[in-house]
Scaffold this motif. Structure first.
Motif, mmCIF file in Angstrom:
data_model
loop_
_atom_site.group_PDB
_atom_site.id
_atom_site.type_symbol
_atom_site.label_atom_id
_atom_site.label_comp_id
_atom_site.label_asym_id
_atom_site.label_seq_id
_atom_site.Cartn_x
_atom_site.Cartn_y
_atom_site.Cartn_z
ATOM 1 N N SER A 99 -2.635 2.924 3.112
ATOM 2 C CA SER A 99 -3.321 2.130 2.096
ATOM 3 C C SER A 99 -2.971 0.657 2.245
ATOM 4 C CB SER A 99 -2.917 2.606 0.698
ATOM 5 O OG SER A 99 -3.140 3.980 0.567
ATOM 6 N N HIS A 100 -2.486 0.274 3.407
ATOM 7 C CA HIS A 100 -1.990 -1.089 3.581
ATOM 8 C C HIS A 100 -3.108 -2.054 3.966
ATOM 9 C CE1 HIS A 100 0.414 -4.066 6.228
ATOM 10 N NE2 HIS A 100 0.434 -4.489 4.990
ATOM 11 N N GLU A 101 -3.536 -2.047 5.235
ATOM 12 C CA GLU A 101 -4.548 -3.013 5.657
ATOM 13 C C GLU A 101 -5.489 -2.432 6.707
ATOM 14 O OE1 GLU A 101 -4.742 -6.988 5.906
ATOM 15 O OE2 GLU A 101 -2.744 -7.505 5.142
ATOM 16 N N HIS A 102 -6.630 -3.050 6.784
ATOM 17 C CA HIS A 102 -7.630 -2.736 7.805
ATOM 18 C C HIS A 102 -8.230 -4.099 8.178
ATOM 19 C CE1 HIS A 102 -10.590 -0.898 10.179
ATOM 20 N NE2 HIS A 102 -11.188 -0.111 9.321
ATOM 21 N N GLY A 121 -6.328 0.265 10.774
ATOM 22 C CA GLY A 121 -6.168 0.912 9.484
ATOM 23 C C GLY A 121 -4.851 1.651 9.408
ATOM 24 N N ASP A 122 -3.938 1.220 8.516
ATOM 25 C CA ASP A 122 -2.671 1.934 8.335
ATOM 26 C C ASP A 122 -2.494 2.286 6.860
ATOM 27 O OD1 ASP A 122 -2.236 -0.805 7.694
ATOM 28 O OD2 ASP A 122 -0.087 -0.644 8.098
ATOM 29 N N ALA A 181 -2.178 -7.416 10.220
ATOM 30 C CA ALA A 181 -2.530 -7.581 8.808
ATOM 31 C C ALA A 181 -3.136 -8.958 8.572
ATOM 32 C CB ALA A 181 -1.291 -7.412 7.929
ATOM 33 N N GLY A 194 0.811 -1.214 0.000
ATOM 34 C CA GLY A 194 0.000 0.000 0.000
ATOM 35 C C GLY A 194 0.843 1.262 0.000
ATOM 36 N N ARG A 236 -7.224 0.416 1.917
ATOM 37 C CA ARG A 236 -6.756 -0.647 2.812
ATOM 38 C C ARG A 236 -7.865 -1.681 3.019
ATOM 39 N NH1 ARG A 236 -6.049 4.166 6.965
ATOM 40 N NH2 ARG A 236 -8.200 4.615 7.510
ATOM 41 N N ARG A 263 -7.524 -4.167 0.190
ATOM 42 C CA ARG A 263 -6.406 -5.108 0.331
ATOM 43 C C ARG A 263 -6.717 -6.180 1.373
ATOM 44 N NH1 ARG A 263 -4.473 -0.572 -1.535
ATOM 45 N NH2 ARG A 263 -2.714 -0.475 -2.954
ATOM 46 N N SER A 264 -7.244 -5.759 2.528
ATOM 47 C CA SER A 264 -7.546 -6.751 3.564
ATOM 48 C C SER A 264 -8.653 -7.694 3.105
ATOM 49 C CB SER A 264 -7.948 -6.047 4.867
ATOM 50 O OG SER A 264 -6.808 -5.495 5.492
ATOM 51 N N SER A 310 1.173 3.702 5.598
ATOM 52 C CA SER A 310 1.260 2.249 5.482
ATOM 53 C C SER A 310 2.430 1.739 6.310
ATOM 54 C CB SER A 310 1.461 1.849 4.018
ATOM 55 O OG SER A 310 0.410 2.351 3.226
#
Lengths: 411, 338
Positions: free
Chosen positions: B150-153, B147-148, B27, A190, B193, B196-197, B129
């Motif tokens: 655009s990485h994961e939630h 939530g970080d 994650a 991300g 995010r 992605r998750s 992220s």
């Protein structure tokens, strides 16, 4: 510090552009007086037995972002070209003049003049006055000059002054605020990412403009297959276009960022494995002219951050030689070519009589054991910060002694 | 209910800590399929509890949970707060959104400060992220990623999975996982995010996931995450069982990525007509808050039988209760979890 006593180093493997020569090298009054199989120490010389190790030219590092003498000496670097991205930037003759004297006598710093005022990319800086003050080249800094008109004037002006222009090759519109190369890894993490093509776009434009201006153009870092193809083609057409790379881009791919390790946050960002392989091929076939450290020590205030918020850059001076010697063990290049990339070619681009073992050149010498094993350990580094992406990796090749102008400066 | 009853192995999973051998929940990418199923199973008891009038247990009595939110949030923060309180914990909220606490050394200093206050769990939302993982390295207690960047939630994906499981169960289509279920995720995949998750969670549970977005909002290489990619929503929605819409940030539909909100609706809005292209019974999801009339029309969002949007909010509390329970078992000395 002028060399008081002549020095003769015997029983050495001398790394010359033509190949390895077994013999001795004699230095007097700061320059190389003689070298070869039939050279021997004269009465009154200081003498040193190299015990069969390498004597190579001191490295000429094109380019660095900080003057970090202990790290440079550890890495065998006797001259470094300093990027203008300082605070304040090197865009005035007085600043250039100060920097040009700052490392002497045991390290020569060759300042690169900021191409534009404040490195803003809009107005040309006083390039001729900075040349007179000691600038050995002109650099666009960490940034690309977006305005093609400004870039053309710059290249024409540089051609008139016979100075090389060191350019950063990343199209700013595409690169934006990216911290990674578009692809699976950046997507999974991300992270803001830009396509690798941002590099080729910038290179294509700048080659066209340099051709028009008749200027010497050096891309500080080329890191993508398409970028190497463009440089290769420009060279084939006989244009004075050269390019460099740092070990990070031929040793690591974007996989190294997979755990958000900010020591692997560099600019341009790490690329795909295919681009890494293209870099090795470009080093092998002569497309790449220079391997540099890009030395940019950064402390925890810049690096102990979320990946995208961290500053780019790596402390590379101490690992430059050992990482480049990997290319010899991997059969990418031979030993004399290592020192073309690390010393001779950068010295030529800067127009200084150094970087090779030849009579009359500055006696900048490194005594090197190319096989000496060591572990890169960020806790034991000489640099002002420990941000190496190669932490805890095994390496081979150590500098055992270093001379600047015939005077011993380290180890 | 005693603590031991709550954490008794259900038989499908390894005993004790081996069912969920992670200190943190940062994650979905860190989780195995059976660990995801374990979290979902464990949440069921909290779904039941939350539907009673007395919704309180003393399971986490005496523990301190800090919700450290470096980014604005209403629903996620509220959901975590209610989850902690229903479990009997002392819950403290720290809002550090958008203001002075953005620089990173401050972030690590904040983490060290929270750690020194002896929190028993820290819930973090941050705009960068990887920020949650960075904090997790610096503290001694479990860290939950809310939530970080655009990485994961991860808790959003888990609550979506729990919501889907319940909806399918009520239709008599209950199964162990989502094998064969066709899901389309549509919207700003690049910055999401949640996407992605959900991709990781749904594919781990066997679903067939398609993602749909305009090219500028589709991250490159996303196929490597096991999804198929489309830019044409009318094609992507055909025959799917679940339509998962994403929120489009206002600043991204004014010329930078999208020419205008109405043009976005024209191409990617979930209208009744478009929903008709999906399976006749297709379910509709949205993580909220919705831009009604942009990515989703009100008449779709409010469909009683098909829209799961309010159900998602309900399941969110239960999932977060399960996560807080499981991650604090070691500290609470639950047998088999030390």
């Amino acid at each position: 510090m002028k060399q008081a006593t002549p020095l003769t180093i015997t029983n050495a493997q001398l790394v010359t552009p033509a190949g390895i020569v077994r013999g001795a090298i004699r230095c007097a009054e700061g320059v190389i007086a003689a070298l070869g199989a039939d050279v021997s120490a004269q009465d009154g010389d200081a003498a040193l037995d190299a015990r069969g190790k390498l004597i190579a030219p001191g490295l000429v590092d094109l380019c660095v972002f900080a003057v970090d003498k202990p790290a440079f000496h550890f890495g065998g670097i006797t001259r470094a070209a300093l990027m203008p991205d300082q605070s304040p930037p090197l865009d005035l003759p007085s600043r250039v003049g100060f920097i040009a004297k700052s490392g002497k006598p045991d390290l020569w710093v060759h300042p690169l003049a900021a191409a534009t005022r404040g490195l803003e990319g809009s107005e040309l800086a006083e390039l001729a006055l900075m040349q007179q003050a000691g600038a050995r080249g002109i650099a666009t800094g960490r940034r690309w000059i977006a305005d093609s008109g400004v870039m053309l004037w710059l290249l024409q002006y540089a051609a008139m002054l016979d100075l090389v222009v060191v350019a950063h090759a990343e199209d700013a519109g595409l690169a934006g605020s990216a911290v990674a190369t578009s692809g699976e890894i950046a997507t999974r993490l991300g992270l803001p990412a830009a396509p690798a093509e941002a590099e080729a776009l910038a290179i294509a434009r700048d080659i066209a403009l340099a051709d028009l201006a008749g200027a010497k153009l050096h891309f500080r870092q080329v890191t993508t297959a398409q970028g190497f193809d463009l440089v290769r083609a420009a060279k084939a057409r006989g244009l004075p276009v050269t390019c460099g790379i740092t070990p990070a881009h031929f040793m690591l791919s974007d996989l190294a960022t997979a755990d958000y390790r900010t020591f692997a946050r560099i600019a341009p960002p790490l690329r795909s494995e295919a681009d890494r392989q293209a870099a090795r091929a470009a080093i092998a076939d002569g497309t790449v002219d220079v391997i540099a450290s890009g030395h940019d020590p950064r402390g925890p205030e810049d690096k102990r951050l979320p990946f995208a918020d961290a500053a780019p850059g790596m402390a590379g001076a101490e690992t430059l030689l050992a990482m480049t010697l990997n290319l010899v063990r991997d059969d990418v290049i031979d030993l004399p070519r290592v020192f073309d990339l690390l010393a001779r070619n950068p010295a030529r681009l800067l127009g200084v009589a150094a970087g090779e073992l030849a009579e009359g050149h500055e006696a900048d010498l490194a005594l090197i054991d190319p096989d000496a094993p060591w572990i890169i350990d960020r806790r034991k580094m000489e640099a002002t910060a420990d941000n190496t992406p190669f932490d805890r990796q095994g390496a081979q090749g150590r500098v055992l002694g270093l001379w600047k102008g015939g005077v011993k400066v380290a180890a | 209910m005693s603590a031991n009853d709550l954490s008794a192995p259900s038989g499908r999973f390894p005993a004790g800590r081996m069912a969920f051998p992670h200190r943190d929940l940062t994650a979905i990418s860190q989780l195995e399929r059976h660990e995801i199923l374990y979290l979902l199973d464990q949440a069921e008891q909290w779904v039941e509890l939350n539907r009673q009038s007395a919704k309180h247990t003393d399971l986490l009595s005496g523990l301190t949970i800090i919700n450290a939110f470096f980014e604005n949030s209403t629903r996620t923060l509220l959901s975590f707060e209610i989850a902690g309180k229903r479990l009997g914990a002392d819950v403290v909220n720290m809002h550090a959104a958008t203001s002075s606490v953005k620089k990173g050394e401050t972030l690590i200093d904040t983490a060290i400060t929270l750690n020194a206050m002896r929190a028993d769990a820290i819930v973090i939302r941050h705009g960068s992220s990887g920020a949650t993982g960075l904090i997790a390295d610096k503290v001694d207690c479990p860290v939950l990623n809310a939530g970080d960047g655009s990485h994961e939630h991860p808790t959003q994906a888990l609550l979506d999975a729990l919501t889907l499981r319940h909806a399918l169960d009520e239709r008599g289509e209950a199964s162990e996982d989502f094998t064969g279920l066709k899901v389309v995720i549509c919207g700003d995949i690049l910055h999401s995010r949640v996407a992605r998750s959900n991709i990781l969670c749904l594919t781990a549970l066997g679903a067939d996931v398609r993602v749909c977005a305009p090219p500028a909002l589709m991250p490159s290489g996303i196929e490597a995450m096991g999804v198929s990619v489309s830019h044409n929503f009318d094609a992507a929605i055909k025959g799917v069982d679940v339509v998962m819409m994403l929120r489009l940030q206002a600043e991204r539909m004014s010329g930078q990525f999208i020419p205008s909100a109405r043009e976005y609706r024209h191409l990617y809005g979930l209208t009744k007509a478009r929903l008709a292209l999906a399976d006749a019974e297709a379910l509709v999801m949205h993580p909220g808050p919705m831009n009604r009339g942009v990515e989703i029309d009100s008449e779709v969002a409010d469909m009683d039988t098909r829209s799961l949007i309010t159900r998602q909010v309900e399941m969110g509390v239960a999932i977060r209760m399960a996560c807080l329970d499981i991650l604090t078992r070691g500290a609470r000395g639950v047998e088999g979890w030390s």
